[in-house]
Scaffold this motif. Structure first.
Motif, PDB file in Angstrom:
ATOM      1  N   GLU A 241       0.743  -0.990  -0.058  1.00 25.76           N
ATOM      2  CA  GLU A 241      -0.065  -0.160  -0.015  1.00 25.76           C
ATOM      3  C   GLU A 241       0.901   1.151   0.152  1.00 25.76           C
ATOM      4  O   GLU A 241       2.002   1.232   0.712  1.00 25.76           O
ATOM      5  CB  GLU A 241      -0.992  -0.072   1.090  1.00 25.76           C
ATOM      6  CG  GLU A 241      -1.767  -1.078   1.588  1.00 25.76           C
ATOM      7  CD  GLU A 241      -2.388  -0.896   2.588  1.00 25.76           C
ATOM      8  OE1 GLU A 241      -3.493  -0.499   2.934  1.00 25.76           O
ATOM      9  OE2 GLU A 241      -1.897  -1.748   3.787  1.00 25.76           O
ATOM     10  N   SER A 283      -9.982   3.839 -10.909  1.00 25.46           N
ATOM     11  CA  SER A 283     -10.964   3.708  -9.944  1.00 25.46           C
ATOM     12  C   SER A 283     -11.858   4.831 -10.328  1.00 25.46           C
ATOM     13  O   SER A 283     -11.617   5.763 -10.588  1.00 25.46           O
ATOM     14  CB  SER A 283     -10.300   4.027  -8.555  1.00 25.46           C
ATOM     15  OG  SER A 283     -11.294   4.408  -7.924  1.00 25.46           O
ATOM     16  N   VAL A 427      -2.251   0.391 -11.010  1.00 27.76           N
ATOM     17  CA  VAL A 427      -2.021   1.343 -10.037  1.00 27.76           C
ATOM     18  C   VAL A 427      -2.994   2.157  -9.938  1.00 27.76           C
ATOM     19  O   VAL A 427      -3.672   2.493  -8.873  1.00 27.76           O
ATOM     20  CB  VAL A 427      -0.783   2.083 -10.650  1.00 27.76           C
ATOM     21  CG1 VAL A 427      -0.675   3.319  -9.480  1.00 27.76           C
ATOM     22  CG2 VAL A 427       0.530   1.169 -10.420  1.00 27.76           C
ATOM     23  N   SER A 430      -6.176   0.528  -8.487  1.00 26.65           N
ATOM     24  CA  SER A 430      -6.188   0.423  -7.124  1.00 26.65           C
ATOM     25  C   SER A 430      -6.183   1.435  -6.210  1.00 26.65           C
ATOM     26  O   SER A 430      -5.941   1.409  -4.913  1.00 26.65           O
ATOM     27  CB  SER A 430      -4.740  -0.354  -6.766  1.00 26.65           C
ATOM     28  OG  SER A 430      -4.667  -1.604  -7.590  1.00 26.65           O
ATOM     29  N   ILE A 431      -6.387   2.523  -6.601  1.00 26.27           N
ATOM     30  CA  ILE A 431      -6.801   3.931  -5.856  1.00 26.27           C
ATOM     31  C   ILE A 431      -7.891   3.600  -5.016  1.00 26.27           C
ATOM     32  O   ILE A 431      -8.967   3.629  -5.607  1.00 26.27           O
ATOM     33  CB  ILE A 431      -6.814   5.125  -6.776  1.00 26.27           C
ATOM     34  CG1 ILE A 431      -5.348   5.497  -7.408  1.00 26.27           C
ATOM     35  CG2 ILE A 431      -7.266   6.517  -5.917  1.00 26.27           C
ATOM     36  CD1 ILE A 431      -5.308   6.432  -8.124  1.00 26.27           C
ATOM     37  N   THR A 432      -7.743   3.688  -3.679  1.00 28.27           N
ATOM     38  CA  THR A 432      -8.777   3.645  -2.852  1.00 28.27           C
ATOM     39  C   THR A 432      -9.219   4.983  -2.121  1.00 28.27           C
ATOM     40  O   THR A 432     -10.233   5.047  -1.506  1.00 28.27           O
ATOM     41  CB  THR A 432      -8.809   2.541  -1.766  1.00 28.27           C
ATOM     42  OG1 THR A 432      -7.594   2.706  -1.181  1.00 28.27           O
ATOM     43  CG2 THR A 432      -8.685   1.174  -2.642  1.00 28.27           C
ATOM     44  N   THR A 465      -2.884   3.931  -3.179  1.00 31.12           N
ATOM     45  CA  THR A 465      -3.065   2.896  -3.942  1.00 31.12           C
ATOM     46  C   THR A 465      -2.013   1.918  -3.638  1.00 31.12           C
ATOM     47  O   THR A 465      -1.512   2.026  -2.549  1.00 31.12           O
ATOM     48  CB  THR A 465      -2.629   3.495  -5.486  1.00 31.12           C
ATOM     49  OG1 THR A 465      -2.885   2.504  -6.397  1.00 31.12           O
ATOM     50  CG2 THR A 465      -1.352   4.019  -5.783  1.00 31.12           C
ATOM     51  N   ARG A 466      -1.733   0.892  -4.602  1.00 32.48           N
ATOM     52  CA  ARG A 466      -0.667  -0.121  -4.623  1.00 32.48           C
ATOM     53  C   ARG A 466       0.248   0.022  -5.606  1.00 32.48           C
ATOM     54  O   ARG A 466      -0.226   0.165  -6.783  1.00 32.48           O
ATOM     55  CB  ARG A 466      -1.484  -1.387  -4.424  1.00 32.48           C
ATOM     56  CG  ARG A 466      -2.229  -1.560  -3.529  1.00 32.48           C
ATOM     57  CD  ARG A 466      -2.815  -2.926  -3.375  1.00 32.48           C
ATOM     58  NE  ARG A 466      -1.875  -4.139  -2.849  1.00 32.48           N
ATOM     59  CZ  ARG A 466      -1.414  -4.314  -1.695  1.00 32.48           C
ATOM     60  NH1 ARG A 466      -2.135  -3.729  -0.667  1.00 32.48           N
ATOM     61  NH2 ARG A 466      -0.468  -5.305  -1.523  1.00 32.48           N
TER      62      ARG A 466
END
Lengths: 470, 456
Positions: A241, A283, A427, A430-432, A465-466
C-alpha cells in the motif's frame, strides 16, 4: 501588483511578422510565425559562492510554419537581415524550399480561425528591477542555515525567474502574451563515512521575488529531513500500500495518463490509451485534468506555441478515459480539435503535444484517515524522477523519502531512495482514497523521451494505491 | 555583433575581465513516422554568451563577482549596452574569492575532420535517413533466411518512428585575457522507437545515438541492434522475484555508472563539497580489498572519435588534451574550470565533457558465466551524482540461473555505488557509449531486485 510589460522586441516585432506572413503567403497555403523573446534571471548561492546568470530558458528568435500542397515544414531563425522583412522572407523561403521534399506526408489543411488576444501577467516584486543583492543575500542565508546543520556537506539555494514574451501571427490570428514564472529550490547533500543522501524543497508559480518567502519557510524541515536520511535504509522489494504525496501523485498522473494521451503518440501508434477512450482505466473515484487554464502554475499560458488557446482538458472522468490532448498536427491527423497543448522547448525546436498543468482532482479523505487505514505500506514523498511507457503501460517513479506505516501508524523507519513501479491500469484501479488537499508544483521540467524540455506543473491530493517498491 | 559587444565592454572600465562565446548553428531535422517524413525543419541561429567579471576589495581582501548574459544578434547596440550594464551590476553584487581567467594558449590537440564537411546538413540528413531506413527494412534480414514467410515479415521488428538531427556548429571563444580560438564540428543525433509483436501484444523500445561522423555502419548497426532487442522484449517474461544476484550493465548504462567517478573527479564538485572523493585516496573506498575489484584508470578526454562533444578547447578557451584523473583506483587529479581549480590551488587543466576508462579484468562471457541479472534497457536508468544511488525500471533484460538465459521485462533494480565501488568489475572489451570510451560492460555485485507482478 506590477503588470509585466511585453519585451521591447515583442512590442516592435509585429510589422516583421506581418511581412513574413504576407511575403511567404505568396508561396504557401498556410503560414504562421511565432516570435519568442524570453528573458530570465537565475540567482544562486552554493557553498562558498553566490552568482547571477541568465536563466537556461532565455531565447529570442522566430519560427515559421508553412504548408504547401499539404506538406508541412518549419524554419527557425534568429539572425537579423536588415531593415524590413523582404530579406528575411527571401532567406526563410530558401530554407523552406529545401524542406518540401517528395514523399513527405500530405496533411489536411491547417486551420486558421480568427483571434486577436493579448495577455500580461503581474508580479508583486519584480525580479528584473530589484537589486540582485536582495535575492542573493536571502538565498545565501537559506544556504548557511542548511550548512550549519551537522553532516550537511553541500547546500545550494537557487531561484529562477523567466519572463515569457511571445507573439503569434497568421493570416487570421494576432496573439501576444507576457508573464513571469518562478521556481526556487533548496538542495542539500548529507554525508557520513560511506553514506550520502540528498533531499530538497521547491516552490514555483507565476510570481516574482515574493516566492522566496515560501521557500524560506521550508528550510528547517529540509535540515531535519536530511539528518533523518542518514539513517535511511531500503524497502524490502515487494508490493505495498502506498500513499503518494501530491507531488508524487501528480507525477503518477503525468507519467501514466499524461504522456500516454499526448495525441502525437496516438498518431505514431505508440500509445495504448488510444484504444481505451471511453473505457474504464482507473478507480471510479479518479478524475484527472490537464490544462494551461484554470490554475496558475508554470504550465499556464494564454496560447500555445502553435497559436492555439490554452484550455483545460478532462482526461479521466470518474475512472473513464475521456480525452487526450493535442498539438495542431496530431489533431489534424486524428480529426479532433487542437487543445492548446502544442509546445516547444524554444523557438528553434519542434512543437509536440505536451502537458501543461496535470493533476488529479481532490477527494474526500484526510491524510490522517489515509494513514490510519494503511496496514502495511509507505508514505512516499520528494519526487526524484519519473518515466513513462505509453505503449506498454509500465511506470517508474523515484521517491527520495519513504516513511513506513504499519497498522495505521508511522513506525519511524525511513527509506531512501524508493523505486516505485507498476502496471499503470493496476495502479490507477487500485486507488482507494484521495485526500481533500490540493497542491501543484512546477519546479521541474518535462522531457519528451530524453529531450524537448518544457515547463509543466503537476499535483493534486494525496493518493492511496498499491505499487511495487524496491 | 561581436565587435559591438567588444566595443561596449571596452567602454566600461568597471569590467575587470570578460569571456565571450559565440555559437553559430545551422541544422536540418527530419521527423519520420514509419518510413514517411511527417515534417522537416531547418534551423539557423547565432548566439553569444557573455560573462563579465567585476572585482572589489573589502578589508584588504580581493573578491570577484561574475554574471552571465545571453546576447541575441537581433539586439540593437543600445540593447546590448543595457544588457551588459545589468550584468555588470549583477556581478558587482557577488563577492566570491578572487580567481584569474586563463590566458590565451594554442591548441594541444587538433579536432579531426568528421566527414560531414563540404555538403549541407540537409543533404547529409537525407542520406542518413535513407541509410537508416535501409538498416531498418524488415525484409532485409528475412530475405537472407531460407524459407522466410510473408507472415514473419508482417510481425518482424520494425521502426516505429525516428527523429534525425544534423547540426553544423561553429564555436568561437574570446576573452579579455587574449583567448581567441575557434573550431567547427557537426553534431548528429537520432532518437528512434522500434516495435515488435509479442504474445501479449505490441512492445516497443526507445533509444538514441549521438555521432559526429557519417559512419553508416555504426548508425545502421545501432538500429539493427535495437530491432533485435525489441524482438527479444516481445517474448520476454515478467522478471521473477530474485535476490543475491549480481547485475550486469552495458552500453550507456555502464557508462553512466562509470561517469559517477568522472563527475566526482571535478574541481567544482570538490569545492562545493559534493564529491565524496579526496585527492590521493582510493575512489573505491577505504574498505576495498585488492583483488576484489578492477582498479579504475580514468582520464578526461578532449576528443573521442565519433563523439560530437569532442573539442580542442573548453568553454573558457583552455586547450584540452588527454588528462589522467584516476590511476590504479587512486584520485590523482581534478578537471574543472579555472575558478574552482584556482580555489583548490590546482593547475587549470580545463573542463571536460568526455572521458575514458581502462579495460577491466573480465571478458563479457566470463561475467555471464555465473548466475546474474543482465539489463539492456531501462525506462530511465538513474545515477545520482551526490548520493551514488542508482536504479531503474527494466524494459528488457535477461536472467541467467546457471543453466538458462531467459529474456525478462518489468520489475526494477536499485543499488548504491558506495556499496558497489569496492567490488566493481569491468569488462575487458571496450567501446564508445554515452560520453565514455571504456568497458562495454560492468558487473555490480550488491543490488536489490524487485520482481514484476504478473498481470497486464
Amino acid at each position: 501588483m506590477i503588470v509585466c510589460p511585453h519585451s521591447t522586441f515583442i512590442e516592435g516585432v509585429g510589422p516583421l511578422l506581418d511581412g513574413l506572413v504576407e511575403g511567404l503567403g505568396r508561396y504557401n497555403d498556410f503560414v504562421s510565425v511565432l516570435a519568442a523573446d524570453d528573458s530570465g534571471l537565475s540567482f544562486r548561492a552554493a557553498r562558498g559562492e553566490t552568482g547571477v546568470a541568465d536563466s537556461r530558458w532565455v531565447q529570442r528568435g522566430l519560427v515559421v510554419r508553412a504548408q504547401r500542397g499539404g506538406k508541412v515544414a518549419e524554419a527557425a531563425v534568429n539572425l537579423p537581415e536588415g531593415p524590413g522583412s523582404e530579406a528575411l522572407v527571401a532567406r526563410v523561403a530558401r530554407m523552406l524550399d529545401e524542406l518540401f521534399v517528395a514523399g513527405a506526408k500530405v496533411h489536411p489543411p491547417l486551420p486558421d480561425e480568427p483571434a486577436r488576444l493579448e495577455a500580461r501577467g503581474n508580479v508583486a516584486i519584480d525580479p528584473f528591477e530589484t537589486d540582485p543583492e536582495m535575492a542573493l543575500g536571502r538565498l545565501a542565508s537559506f544556504r548557511d542555515a542548511l550548512l550549519s546543520a551537522p553532516d550537511i556537506v553541500s547546500a545550494e539555494a537557487k531561484a529562477d525567474f523567466v519572463k515569457v514574451s511571445r507573439a503569434y501571427r497568421s493570416r487570421s490570428r494576432a496573439l501576444v502574451q507576457t508573464f513571469v514564472w518562478d521556481q526556487a529550490y533548496l538542495f542539500g547533500v548529507t554525508r557520513r563515512e560511506d553514506r550520502a543522501k540528498v533531499s530538497y524543497r521547491s516552490v514555483s508559480g507565476l510570481r516574482g521575488l515574493e516566492s522566496l518567502d515560501e521557500l524560506e519557510a521550508q528550510a528547517p524541515a529540509l535540515a531535519s529531513e536530511l539528518a533523518e536520511l542518514l539513517g535511511a535504509g531500503r524497502v524490502e522489494p515487494g508490493e505495498y500500500e502506498v500513499i503518494l504525496s501530491p507531488a508524487m501523485a501528480g507525477t503518477l498522473a503525468h507519467e501514466a495518463f499524461g504522456h500516454g494521451v499526448e495525441t502525437d503518440m496516438f498518431v505514431k501508434g505508440r500509445a495504448r490509451a488510444r484504444d481505451y477512450i471511453g473505457k474504464a482505466v482507473a478507480s471510479p473515484m479518479v478524475t484527472m485534468y490537464d490544462g494551461a487554464s484554470g490554475v496558475e502554475q508554470t504550465g499556464s499560458f494564454l496560447f500555445d506555441d502553435e497559436g492555439n488557446l490554452g484550455r483545460r482538458t478532462t482526461v479521466i472522468k470518474d475512472g473513464i478515459l475521456v480525452s487526450g490532448f493535442s498539438d495542431a498536427l496530431s489533431a489534424l491527423a486524428l480529426g479532433i480539435e487542437a487543445t492548446g497543448n502544442g509546445r516547444r522547448e524554444a523557438y528553434d525546436h519542434k512543437a509536440y503535444a505536451r502537458m501543461t498543468n496535470t493533476y488529479f482532482a481532490p477527494g474526500q479523505s484526510t491524510l490522517d484517515e489515509m494513514i490510519a487505514s494503511t496496514r502495511a505500506g509507505w508514505l512516499l514523498d520528494r519526487l526524484n524522477s519519473g518515466m513513462e511507457d505509453p505503449k506498454n503501460w509500465g511506470i517508474q517513479l523515484i521517491a527520495l523519502v519513504g516513511r513506513e506505516i504499519r497498522d495505521g501508524r508511522f513506525t519511524g523507519r525511513i527509506a531512501s531512495p524508493v523505486m516505485c513501479s507498476g502496471y499503470v491500469p493496476d495502479v490507477l484501479r487500485s486507488i482507494t482514497m484521495l485526500s481533500r488537499d490540493f497542491e501543484l508544483g512546477g519546479s521541474g521540467a518535462c522531457g519528451k523521451g530524453h529531450k524537448e524540455f518544457v515547463k509543466v506543473s503537476e499535483g493534486g491530493p494525496y493518493v492511496k494505491t498499491r505499487m511495487r517498491l524496491g | 555583433m561581436r565587435e559591438t559587444i567588444k566595443a561596449v565592454l571596452a567602454a566600461r572600465p568597471g569590467v575587470a575581465d570578460w569571456l565571450l562565446v559565440e555559437l553559430r548553428k545551422s541544422g536540418s531535422e527530419i521527423y519520420l513516422i514509419g518510413d514517411q517524413t511527417d515534417i522537416s525543419r531547418a534551423v539557423e541561429s547565432l548566439n553569444y554568451t557573455l560573462l563579465v567579471y567585476v572585482d572589489s576589495e573589502t578589508s584588504g581582501q580581493q573578491s570577484r563577482g561574475e554574471a552571465r548574459v545571453t546576447l541575441h544578434p537581433t539586439m540593437s547596440e543600445e540593447e546590448v549596452a543595457r544588457a551588459v550594464d545589468r550584468a555588470i551590476f549583477a556581478a558587482s553584487r557577488s563577492r566570491n574569492p578572487w580567481y584569474g581567467l586563463p590566458e590565451g594558449a594554442p591548441p594541444l590537440v587538433a579536432l579531426p575532420p568528421g566527414g560531414f564537411e563540404g555538403r549541407s546538413p540537409a543533404s547529409w540528413a537525407a542520406e542518413l535517413r535513407d541509410a537508416i531506413l535501409d538498416a531498418a527494412d524488415p525484409s532485409k534480414g528475412l530475405a537472407e533466411r531460407p524459407g522466410a514467410m510473408k507472415g514473419a515479415l508482417a510481425s518482424a521488428p520494425r521502426l516505429n518512428s525516428l527523429e534525425l538531427f544534423l547540426t553544423k556548429r561553429e564555436t568561437r571563444i574570446l576573452s579579455s585575457r587574449g583567448v581567441d580560438v575557434g573550431f567547427s564540428s557537426h553534431e548528429g543525433y537520432i532518437e528512434y522507437v522500434v516495435e515488435a509483436e509479442g504474445e501479449a501484444g505490441e512492445v516497443e523500445l526507445f533509444d538514441d545515438l549521438r555521432f559526429s561522423e557519417p559512419d553508416f555502419d555504426r548508425i545502421g548497426g545501432e538500429i539493427e541492434g535495437a530491432l533485435a532487442l525489441v524482438g527479444e522484449r516481445a517474448h520476454a517474461l515478467p522478471l521473477p522475484a530474485l535476490a543475491g544476484l549480481p547485475l550486469i550493465l552495458g552500453g550507456k548504462e555502464a557508462a553512466s555508472v562509470l561517469a559517477w567517478f568522472f563527475d566526482n573527479a571535478d574541481a567544482g564538485r570538490m569545492w562545493l563539497g559534493s564529491s565524496p572523493f579526496a585527492l590521493g585516496a582510493s575512489v573505491h573506498g577505504d574498505s576495498a580489498r585488492a583483488g576484489e575489484y578492477d582498479p579504475i584508470e580514468l582520464a578526461a578526454e578532449a576528443i573521442l572519435r565519433g563523439h560530437p562533444a569532442s573539442a580542442p578547447f573548453d568553454e573558457e578557451g583552455v586547450p584540452l588534451a588527454r588528462h589522467p584523473l584516476v590511476q590504479g583506483g587512486e584520485l590523482r587529479g581534478l578537471a574543472g574550470s579555472s575558478r574552482y581549480s584556482s580555489y583548490l590551488k590546482l593547475p587549470v587543466v580545463g573542463g571536460y565533457r568526455l572521458f575514458s576508462v581502462g579495460a577491466g579484468s573480465l571478458g563479457l562471457e566470463a561475467m555471464r558465466a555465473r548466475p546474474h541479472l543482465e539489463v539492456a534497457r531501462f525506462s530511465d536508468f538513474n545515477v545520482d551524482p551526490d548520493s551514488g544511488d542508482f536504479g531503474g525500471e527494466i524494459r528488457l533484460g535477461w536472467h541467467f540461473d546457471g543453466k538458462r538465459r531467459v529474456p525478462i521485462s518489468g520489475g526494477s533494480v536499485t543499488g548504491s555505488l558506495f556499496e558497489n565501488r569496492g567490488r566493481l568489475r569491468m569488462s575487458s572489451e571496450i567501446g564508445l557509449a554515452g560520453s565514455m570510451l571504456g568497458p562495454r560492460n560492468i558487473l555490480l555485485p550488491a543490488v536489490s531486485i524487485t520482481g514484476a507482478a504478473t498481470g497486464g
